[in-house]
Design an enzyme around this catalytic site. Structure first.
Site, PDB file in Angstrom:
ATOM      1  N   LYS A  67      25.552  88.240  10.858  1.00 31.62           N
ATOM      2  CA  LYS A  67      26.137  87.453   9.776  1.00 31.62           C
ATOM      3  C   LYS A  67      25.328  87.646   8.490  1.00 31.62           C
ATOM      4  O   LYS A  67      25.871  87.923   7.420  1.00 31.62           O
ATOM      5  CB  LYS A  67      26.146  85.973  10.189  1.00 31.62           C
ATOM      6  N   ARG A 136      23.356  77.939   9.554  1.00 31.02           N
ATOM      7  CA  ARG A 136      24.100  78.604  10.640  1.00 31.02           C
ATOM      8  C   ARG A 136      23.232  79.595  11.388  1.00 31.02           C
ATOM      9  O   ARG A 136      22.318  80.185  10.824  1.00 31.02           O
ATOM     10  CB  ARG A 136      25.278  79.397  10.072  1.00 31.02           C
TER      11      ARG A 136
END
Ligand code: PEP
Ligand code: MG
Length: 936
Positions: A67, A136
């Protein structure tokens, strides 16, 4: 850029490279350290732990997680990404190594937080102009939903007022605050979600509304008050919140579901997760906001059509959780044509840039689009094949590159059936076609039941209201998944696609009562254990079982197989013991039979007693008498197999298993055999007792039977020769080969091979037929590896086939039949990345195989080498056999196409690497500036 800063960056890059190299080594050696043994990177002082998005790129996945690395790349591509910083995977490993439960000593992200403040013009913890962030997880390999995330972090009682003042939107402020309190309590403080959910259910009930959207500002304010009563301990200090959330994300690397997911997907425990801290973009402010997930092509069918879903006035977690059914992107195109146009152009740009189908998460805040994530999208087996073929047609990929995109281990989708359109069926429901394929099974309502039933061989369909990451073991065990809620991008859909498992999600009108264990579809009430059929390609649900058929004729799949066949150097043979299996394997592309286990021909109830009679014989004449009967069976079976494999090799292995496997055990069986052999039961019992062994797998089996009972081997060799002669006379092209199992010393072969040769020659001479029947040996014991040179020196030994099942068993000293009972505990504790009986253990067993190859090839460089253990059809293992120039792999019939693709991929990987090396070389020579002195 100043010289100083460019020097600093290049120093950081080279440090990163050296760490990456270390990591690559640890991957290769498959070390899986437990917490205290996490691999060290360079010294902590030498480590850059925090990266801004302009400091990374897509190739830094090992350090920044997939990510994080892709966020950096999107920034480079000038896509609108909310400002963020990434804490590295190394820092997560440091956290586990230090084991203090606190952030690693010296971790400082304040300067990065400051940059976020400057970039957004907001301040973290400032009630007047608050910056909220998301925290995250992001591992080097995608692990959707397995680890933790905290959104809207940075809120407290005072700051929520600040949000109201700055946005003028009280409803949004309290909706956001309640989301934060709920998520923080769950993720960071490990409190159950249920009491929080009950508050919302209760308030909706009181107001008589169904949807969250129907609650107003005062309702959410009340919810916040109730939430604070349930958990009054959420820290008010935003920096303390951030610390807690970063720690929670680190910790989530080792939560149960993440560990399970890694073990299912072969992701090493030693990688760790990165943490991204990103300025929030709000999809839940008003109707001009929303959030969605999109794919540059359809991840279910592979169709080249931009595909996705969005939810207006919602936060990201609402889409993935499947709480409201999202709208297709076509609706977004109508509602916000400009934003849609922008999104469309970004997905197109990203797909072209990465050369692969993209999975994108986005948020629209007051008409402004933000890109939150992009990654190569998970897809079904069918979509993977279609996308690869289309991308070759479009000229985006070469066939070699496209072949490498195919998840070989999912290709059995094409070999397993889809619903027969002509079959009779009673449709009882309809949902979304979330993951194709069709499955029939007994309904179960919880993942543990699915696992228990699958373990005893039941096929089950897991039925859930919606799935969550906690359900993953149940999904893995089930043959299909049906959910009442959730869209095409819900957890169930994404995970099922990744597993290549069929799934119907968002089943309209389905009511799932997990407690009562019922699924209600209209008038139909389905109970636990009732059988249903689901079709993940259409979304249809049927009562009972429905006829299915194979999808193997799929044109795109055939194209992929053709590329693989063109590229591969390994032949793919099959392990088959019956003409039916041989026919199936041949139709799936097997180039011969690498292992025919002759003992399987005698387990038939009509034959087993003849076999038993032979085994319990008390002397040679008696044994010969029964061998005569067996010989007839053997001859006719082998002839039938040779016919099926006309023109292709059929490798017949001499009798292998410990004889006691055939013996009668029950009283009933003893009586029957006693009658057949015409002896008292007591004599039989004595003989059985004599043959009993403490360690049968290390006992009287394989070629040891040939040493003690040469007449058995002679019978088998004569039967092979007679069958081959018969086929030859019938005009066929029989290619029989004979293989000797469980050899530990070359002297065994020195004794046995001449006997085989003599028996074969005798029969061929009698029949007046000329035929070449090569003889070879299995290599399945460490001593055979160690002395492979001696083995190959034995006259008439023409091939060796590694029996990696027994070789793994004997190298590990681990029973292949019993290991499963306790090896699960090894995986759980991170002692094993893979089951060595499933995935070839290159590091251990591979070392001995390499030794054997070197020794054997010193004697005969061209000796034919194969592998016929289960690993021959395991895609991850096939590359090893390619690399070490085996002539063939042999695997079970349904694995043949998978092995063909895996063998093609192993060759393609070399080709692609060569091409890119060549490209680099060409670039490097065109970039060379000639020395001005030389060029004059
Ligand atoms: C092996 O040991 O790998 C093999 C193929 O033989 P079997 O599985 O029959 O023991
Ligand atoms: Mg074996």
């Amino acid at each position: 850029m100043t010289v100083a800063s460019s020097v600093a960056i290049s120093r950081r890059v080279s440090r990163y490279r050296s760490r990456k190299n270390n990591r690559d080594l640890s991957m290769k050696s498959q070390v899986t350290p437990v917490k205290t043994e996490m691999p060290t990177s360079s010294s902590p002082d030498d480590t850059k732990r925090v990266f801004l998005l302009n400091e990374g790129n897509k190739d830094m996945k090992m350090l920044l997680g997939g990510k994080g690395a892709n966020l950096c790349e999107m920034v480079k591509l000038e896509l609108p990404v909310p400002p963020a910083f990434i804490i590295t995977t190394d820092t997560c490993l440091e956290y586990f190594r230090e084991g203090t439960g606190d952030l690693p000593a010296g971790l400082d992200y304040e300067y990065a937080l400051k940059t976020l403040e400057v970039d957004t013009g907001k301040a973290f913890g400032d009630p007047k102009n608050p910056l909220l962030v998301s925290v995250r997880s992001g591992a080097p390999a995608s692990m959707p939903g397995m680890m933790d995330t905290v959104l809207n972090l940075g809120l407290n009682d005072e700051i929520v007022q600040g949000i109201i003042d700055t946005t003028g939107n009280e409803r949004f402020a309290y909706d956001t605050y309640r989301r934060f309190l709920n998520m923080y309590s769950d993720v960071v403080m490990d409190l159950s979600k249920e009491p929080f959910e009950e508050v919302i259910t209760e308030i909706k009930k009181k107001k008589g509304v169904k949807l969250d959207l129907e609650l107003d500002a005062s309702d959410w304010k009340q919810v916040v008050e109730e939430f604070k009563k349930i958990n009054p301990n959420v820290p008010q200090d935003p920096r303390e919140q951030l610390r807690g959330a970063v720690l929670a994300v680190f910790k989530s690397w080792n939560n149960d579901r993440a560990i399970r997911y890694r073990s299912y997907n072969g992701i090493p425990d030693s990688w760790g997760t990165a943490v991204s801290v990103q300025a929030m973009a709000y999809g839940n402010m008003n109707d001009e906001c929303g959030t969605g997930v999109a794919f540059s092509r359809n991840p279910s069918t592979g169709e080249d059509k931009f595909f996705g879903e969005f939810l207006p006035n919602a936060a990201g977690e609402d889409v993935v959780a499947g709480i409201r059914t999202p709208q297709p992107l076509e609706e977004m195109a109508k509602k916000w044509p400009e934003v849609y146009g922008e999104l469309y152009s970004y997905q197109d740009k990203l797909e072209k840039y990465y050369g692969d189908m993209q999975d994108i998460e986005f948020t629209v805040e007051n008409g402004r689009l933000y890109m939150l994530q992009c990654r190569n999208g998970k897809r079904t087996a069918k979509a993977a094949v279609k996308i690869a073929v289309d991308m070759v047609k479009e000229g985006t990929l070469t066939p070699a590159e496209a072949l490498l995109r195919i998840p070989a281990n999912q290709m059995d989708f094409f070999l397993h059936p889809t619903l027969d359109p002509k079959a009779d069926k009673t449709k009882i429901g309809e949902g979304l076609p979330a993951s194709p394929g069709a499955a029939t099974g007994k309904v179960v309502f919880n993942p543990d039941d699915a696992e228990v039933m699958a373990n005893v061989g039941e096929e089950v369909i897991l039925v859930r209201k919606e799935t969550t990451p906690e359900d993953i073991h149940g999904m893995k065990s089930a043959v299909g998944v049906l959910t009442a809620l959730g869209g095409m991008t819900s957890h169930a859909a994404v995970v099922a696609r990744g597993m290549g498992k069929c799934c119907v999600s968002g089943c309209t009108g389905a009511e799932v009562d997990v407690r009562a264990k019922t699924l209600t579809l209209g008038d139909q009430v389905i109970k636990e254990n009732d059988i249903i059929t689901i079709d993940g390609s259409t979304g249809d649900v049927y009562l009972g079982s429905v006829e299915r058929r194979s999808a193997a004729e799929d044109g795109d799949f055939q194209a992929v197989l053709e590329w693989a066949d063109e590229m591969r150097e390994l032949k793919v043979l099959t392990n088959a013991d019956t003409p039916e299996q041989a026919a199936t394997a041949r139709s799936l592309g097997a180039q011969g039979i690498g292992l025919c286990r002759t003992e399987h021909m005698f387990f038939d109830p009509n034959r087993i007693n003849a076999m038993r009679a032979m085994i319990v014989s008390e002397d040679k004449p008696e044994r010969l008498e029964h061998l005569e009967t067996l010989s007839e069976f053997q001859r006719s079976d082998i002839a039938a197999m040779l016919k099926e494999m006309d023109g292709l090799p059929l490798t017949i292995r001499l009798l292998d298993p410990p004889l006691h496997e055939f013996l009668p055990h029950s009283e009933e069986e003893m009586k029957t055999v006693a009658e057949v052999v015409g002896k008292p039961v007591s004599v039989l019992e004595d003989r059985v007792a004599q043959l009993k062994e403490v360690n049968p797998m290390l006992g009287f089996r394989g070629c040891r039977l040939s040493v003690v009972y040469p007449e058995i081997t002679e019978m088998q060799a004569r039967a092979v020769a007679a069958a081959a002669a018969k086929c030859k006379k019938a005009g066929l092209d029989p290619r029989a080969e004979i293989m000797v199992p469980v050899v530990s010393t070359s002297r065994e072969l020195d004794l046995i091979v001449p006997r085989i040769k003599a028996a074969v020659n005798d029969v061929l001479a009698q029949e007046g037929v000329e035929l070449d029947i090569p003889i070879g040996t299995m290599i399945e014991l460490p001593r055979a590896c160690q002395t492979a040179d001696d083995i190959v020196k034995i006259k008439d030994v023409r091939f060796m086939s590694f029996g990696t099942n027994d070789l793994t068993q004997s190298v590990w000293g681990l029973s292949r039949d019993d290991a499963v009972k306790f090896m699960g505990r090894y995986s759980e504790q991170g002692l094993l990345d893979n089951d060595p009986f499933e995935r070839f253990d290159e590091h251990g067993v591979g070392g001995l195989v390499k030794l054997a190859l070197t020794k054997a090839r010193e004697v005969d460089p061209d000796v034919k080498v194969g592998i016929c253990g289960e690993h021959g059809g395991e895609p991850g293992s096939v590359a090893f056999f390619h690399k070490h120039k085996f002539n063939y792999v042999s695997c079970s019939p349904f694995r043949v196409p998978i092995a063909r693709i895996a063998a093609g991929q192993a060759a393609a990987a070399e080709l692609v690497a060569l091409e890119s090396k060549d490209k680099l070389y060409r670039e490097s020579i065109t970039n060379v500036k000639l020395n001005p002195k030389l060029s004059g």
